[in-house]
Enzyme design. Structure first.
Site, PDB file in Angstrom:
ATOM      1  N   TYR A  53       0.827  -1.211   0.000  1.00  0.00           N
ATOM      2  CA  TYR A  53       0.000   0.000   0.000  1.00  0.00           C
ATOM      3  C   TYR A  53       0.852   1.248   0.000  1.00  0.00           C
ATOM      4  CZ  TYR A  53      -4.046  -2.961   1.280  1.00  0.00           C
ATOM      5  OH  TYR A  53      -5.041  -3.907   1.309  1.00  0.00           O
ATOM      6  N   SER A 234     -13.715  -4.319   1.649  1.00  0.00           N
ATOM      7  CA  SER A 234     -14.570  -3.688   0.628  1.00  0.00           C
ATOM      8  C   SER A 234     -16.064  -3.833   0.921  1.00  0.00           C
ATOM      9  CB  SER A 234     -14.245  -4.233  -0.770  1.00  0.00           C
ATOM     10  OG  SER A 234     -12.956  -3.846  -1.170  1.00  0.00           O
ATOM     11  N   LEU A 236     -18.176  -1.650   0.944  1.00  0.00           N
ATOM     12  CA  LEU A 236     -18.921  -0.779   0.025  1.00  0.00           C
ATOM     13  C   LEU A 236     -18.650  -1.115  -1.429  1.00  0.00           C
ATOM     14  CD1 LEU A 236     -18.544   2.761   1.668  1.00  0.00           C
ATOM     15  CD2 LEU A 236     -20.439   1.140   1.814  1.00  0.00           C
ATOM     16  N   GLY A 237     -18.016  -2.259  -1.692  1.00  0.00           N
ATOM     17  CA  GLY A 237     -17.662  -2.548  -3.083  1.00  0.00           C
ATOM     18  C   GLY A 237     -16.844  -1.390  -3.641  1.00  0.00           C
ATOM     19  N   GLY A 239     -16.785   1.592  -2.888  1.00  0.00           N
ATOM     20  CA  GLY A 239     -17.532   2.855  -3.009  1.00  0.00           C
ATOM     21  C   GLY A 239     -18.826   2.702  -3.788  1.00  0.00           C
ATOM     22  N   LEU A 241     -21.368   0.736  -3.612  1.00  0.00           N
ATOM     23  CA  LEU A 241     -22.626   0.504  -2.884  1.00  0.00           C
ATOM     24  C   LEU A 241     -23.112   1.748  -2.141  1.00  0.00           C
ATOM     25  CD1 LEU A 241     -21.853  -3.136  -1.750  1.00  0.00           C
ATOM     26  CD2 LEU A 241     -23.828  -2.432  -3.145  1.00  0.00           C
ATOM     27  N   GLY A 243     -23.746   4.287  -3.852  1.00  0.00           N
ATOM     28  CA  GLY A 243     -24.592   4.892  -4.883  1.00  0.00           C
ATOM     29  C   GLY A 243     -23.912   6.042  -5.598  1.00  0.00           C
ATOM     30  N   LYS A 244     -22.637   6.305  -5.258  1.00  0.00           N
ATOM     31  CA  LYS A 244     -21.972   7.504  -5.812  1.00  0.00           C
ATOM     32  C   LYS A 244     -21.745   7.441  -7.312  1.00  0.00           C
ATOM     33  CE  LYS A 244     -17.895   8.228  -4.132  1.00  0.00           C
ATOM     34  NZ  LYS A 244     -16.986   8.278  -2.968  1.00  0.00           N
TER      35      LYS A 244
END
Ligand SMILES: NC(=O)c1ccc[n+]([C@@H]2O[C@H](COP(=O)([O-])OP(=O)(O)OC[C@H]3O[C@@H](n4cnc5c(N)ncnc54)[C@H](OP(=O)(O)O)[C@@H]3O)[C@@H](O)[C@H]2O)c1
Length: 346
Positions: A53, A234, A236-237, A239, A241, A243-244
């Site tokens: 990272y 993850s 939020l997958g 980001g 999930l 909805g952005k």
């Protein structure tokens, strides 16, 4: 904040873990420190990093994330207050990871070199949870639901575990974990540790979210029978999930806009499934990101759910989700959506 037992260890980890892979790329050192301050104040006691990272991995930034954690640990005198998890790369073409330029593997020499470099960057003399980022054997990782057999050799699991055992005896790592592993790999590690008296795998860090529940098909049984904790990444997958990205939106500064390497959420039924979950959350007056995190964090096998954020607003929203309870109607709707679109984004 809820706390849960890590594997069969005597350690309690917070139900949410702070992921740090944006530190050193999307987030500056000051922003990373602010995130860690806030997370710790909210009761998060575990931070997750990796030698490769920040993401996307690049030779010029590699190691920055651990260095940012290291300066925080030093400046806050916080080493004994938090748990540090990090990872050694598996078989990789990243030739910049090792001093001699050789391709990353989980050989004895590579693991020892990686641990020493992580300890130096983290400014500590021990790592709480040392994870194998992905398997060393030839495997398809980060894509696809089915197992695709690739021919070739890898370092034997007994050998890898033997090196980790030496590092545990030396006090450089406390516990060992896997990541992006399969049921076969997890059970083989567990059997080797029992037969050879080597460290027992405490956890497995795999993707787990509304559009990728593949952990439930095999690995969840290992959680119940063998107490190998899931550290769910993850939620939020990446980001999606939240909805952005609905309707093709490309918010400035977001991971997709910056790096455009999130194809796994745009294949097959992925976009329809994501839209269905976002609509479902809104139907119940929920924030889609909070619903997604609350879902992952409330699974009994998800010992800790690894959240990630690039702004303090996101972080506050995401940590608040850890305390939310989804009612039966929401959970039933989620199950129906899952049956309609099972695991479209593995
Ligand atoms: N073992 C592995 O192979 C592996 C792989 C991936 C991750 N991980 C670990 O898991 C951690 C979390 O992974 P992840 O970052 O993929 O998790 P995620 O929760 O799926 O995505 C987090 C990203 O979504 C966006 N976001 C977060 N909260 C939001 C909100 N409330 N509203 C809108 N957007 C929001 C942010 O990105 P933008 O602001 O850029 O949109 C944030 O960086 C990582 O830091 C790492 O420690 C491990």
């Amino acid at each position: 904040m809820d706390y849960r037992q890590l594997g069969r260890t005597d350690v309690q980890v917070s139900a949410l873990c702070l992921g740090t892979m944006t530190f050193g790329q999307q987030n500056s050192e000051a922003e990373g420190h602010a995130q860690m301050d806030y997370a710790a104040a909210q009761g998060i006691n575990i931070f997750d990093a990796a030698e490769i990272y920040p993401v996307p991995p690049k030779p010029e930034t590699q190691g920055r994330t651990e260095s940012i954690i290291g300066t925080w640990l030093q400046q806050r005198r916080a080493r004994d207050k938090v748990l540090i998890a990090t990872k050694v790369a598996g078989r990789t073409k990243m030739h910049w990871l090792r001093k001699d330029g050789s391709l990353g593997r989980q050989s004895r020499a590579h693991i020892v070199e990686a641990v020493e470099a992580s300890l130096a960057r983290l400014k500590t003399d021990y790592i709480d949870l040392y994870q194998l980022h992905w398997p060393d054997r030839p495997m398809r990782v980060f894509e696809g639901l089915d197992y695709v057999h690739l021919v070739g050799d890898g370092h034997p699991i007994e050998e890898i575990l033997g090196v980790l055992g030496e590092l545990v005896r030396q006090g450089k790592i406390r516990f060992v974990g896997l990541s992006n592993e399969t049921p076969w790999g997890t059970m083989t590690f567990l059997n080797a540790s029992e037969i050879l008296g080597l460290p027992r795998i405490a956890s497995i860090q795999n993707a787990y979210n509304l559009v990728n529940r593949s952990f439930e098909t095999g690995l969840s049984e290992i959680f119940y029978r063998e107490q190998v904790s899931l550290l769910a990444y993850s939620p939020l997958g990446q980001g999606y999930l939240s909805g952005k990205y609905e309707g093709g939106a490309l918010p400035s500064g977001s991971r997709k806009t910056l790096f455009n390497r999130l194809g796994r959420y745009e294949i097959g039924n992925g976009p329809q499934a994501i839209s269905a979950y976002v609509a479902l959350a809104r139907k119940y007056g929920l924030d889609p990101a909070q619903m997604a995190i609350a879902f992952a964090a409330s699974r009994p096998f998800a010992t800790s759910t690894i959240i990630g954020a690039t702004t303090m607003d996101q972080l506050k929203t995401d940590i608040a989700a850890g305390a939310m309870t989804l009612n039966d109607a929401v959970l039933a709707d989620i199950e129906n959506t899952h049956l309609t679109f099972p695991n479209p984004c593995p």
